[in-house]
Design a protein around this motif. Structure first.
Motif, short mmCIF file in Angstrom:
data_model
loop_
_atom_site.label_atom_id
_atom_site.label_comp_id
_atom_site.label_asym_id
_atom_site.label_seq_id
_atom_site.Cartn_x
_atom_site.Cartn_y
_atom_site.Cartn_z
N ILE A 32 0.84 -1.21 0.00
CA ILE A 32 0.00 0.00 0.00
C ILE A 32 0.87 1.25 0.00
O ILE A 32 0.61 2.20 -0.74
CB ILE A 32 -0.96 -0.02 1.20
CG1 ILE A 32 -2.02 -1.11 0.99
CG2 ILE A 32 -1.63 1.35 1.38
CD1 ILE A 32 -2.85 -1.40 2.22
N ASN A 33 1.93 1.25 0.80
CA ASN A 33 2.83 2.41 0.84
C ASN A 33 3.63 2.56 -0.46
O ASN A 33 3.80 3.67 -0.96
CB ASN A 33 3.77 2.31 2.03
CG ASN A 33 3.05 2.49 3.35
OD1 ASN A 33 2.01 3.14 3.42
ND2 ASN A 33 3.57 1.89 4.40
N LYS A 34 4.12 1.46 -0.99
CA LYS A 34 4.94 1.51 -2.21
C LYS A 34 4.11 1.92 -3.42
O LYS A 34 4.60 2.60 -4.31
CB LYS A 34 5.58 0.14 -2.45
CG LYS A 34 6.48 0.12 -3.65
CD LYS A 34 7.18 -1.22 -3.80
CE LYS A 34 8.10 -1.20 -5.01
NZ LYS A 34 8.78 -2.46 -5.18
N ARG A 42 -5.93 5.72 0.28
CA ARG A 42 -6.84 4.77 0.93
C ARG A 42 -6.04 3.86 1.84
O ARG A 42 -4.94 3.46 1.50
CB ARG A 42 -7.58 3.93 -0.12
CG ARG A 42 -8.42 4.71 -1.06
CD ARG A 42 -9.01 3.74 -2.10
NE ARG A 42 -9.67 4.46 -3.16
CZ ARG A 42 -9.14 4.71 -4.35
NH1 ARG A 42 -7.92 4.30 -4.64
NH2 ARG A 42 -9.81 5.38 -5.26
N LYS A 43 -6.61 3.53 2.96
CA LYS A 43 -5.99 2.58 3.88
C LYS A 43 -6.95 1.42 4.10
O LYS A 43 -7.69 1.38 5.06
CB LYS A 43 -5.66 3.25 5.22
CG LYS A 43 -4.61 4.33 5.13
CD LYS A 43 -3.26 3.74 4.86
CE LYS A 43 -2.20 4.82 4.87
NZ LYS A 43 -0.91 4.34 4.49
N SER A 54 -12.27 -2.18 1.69
CA SER A 54 -12.06 -0.76 1.47
C SER A 54 -13.40 -0.06 1.29
O SER A 54 -14.33 -0.63 0.72
CB SER A 54 -11.19 -0.55 0.23
OG SER A 54 -11.04 0.82 -0.03
N ARG A 55 -13.50 1.16 1.78
CA ARG A 55 -14.72 1.95 1.57
C ARG A 55 -14.80 2.49 0.15
O ARG A 55 -15.87 2.82 -0.32
CB ARG A 55 -14.77 3.12 2.55
CG ARG A 55 -15.04 2.70 3.95
CD ARG A 55 -15.23 3.90 4.81
NE ARG A 55 -15.38 3.48 6.19
CZ ARG A 55 -15.54 4.30 7.18
NH1 ARG A 55 -15.57 5.60 6.96
NH2 ARG A 55 -15.67 3.84 8.39
N GLU A 56 -13.65 2.61 -0.49
CA GLU A 56 -13.61 3.10 -1.87
C GLU A 56 -13.02 2.01 -2.75
O GLU A 56 -12.19 1.22 -2.32
CB GLU A 56 -12.75 4.36 -1.95
CG GLU A 56 -13.31 5.52 -1.14
CD GLU A 56 -12.41 6.73 -1.22
OE1 GLU A 56 -11.93 7.03 -2.31
OE2 GLU A 56 -12.18 7.34 -0.17
#
Length: 82
Positions: A32-34, A42-43, A54-56
């Motif tokens: 996710i960070n890369k 988004r997290k 995910s919400r999105e």
């Protein structure tokens, strides 16, 4: 969660599969960070096994996405798909 809000579910496969849950969490976090341009801040939540929420919507396409990652002297393959 407010009404009319969707929750998106993604299947996650990490190889090799016989790694501890805490390592799987770190691998997903590193991806996710890369690839922050794909996740756009988004997290998503990962259960440590095979599910990402995910919400999105995350743009993984209909065939999913494969990511190779070097993490702590080991190579991992992460696949995310709808």
């Amino acid at each position: 969660m407010p009404p009319n809000q969707y929750m998106y579910h993604y299947d996650v496969e990490i190889e090799p599969s016989r790694c501890p849950r805490r390592i799987k969490h770190r691998i997903v976090e590193a991806v996710i960070n890369k690839h922050s341009n794909t996740f756009k801040g988004r997290k998503p939540a990962f259960d440590g096994q095979k599910n990402l929420y995910s919400r999105e919507e995350i743009p993984v396409g209909k065939n999913g996405v494969n990511i190779l990652l070097q993490y702590q002297y080991s190579a991992f393959r992460l696949r995310i798909q709808n």
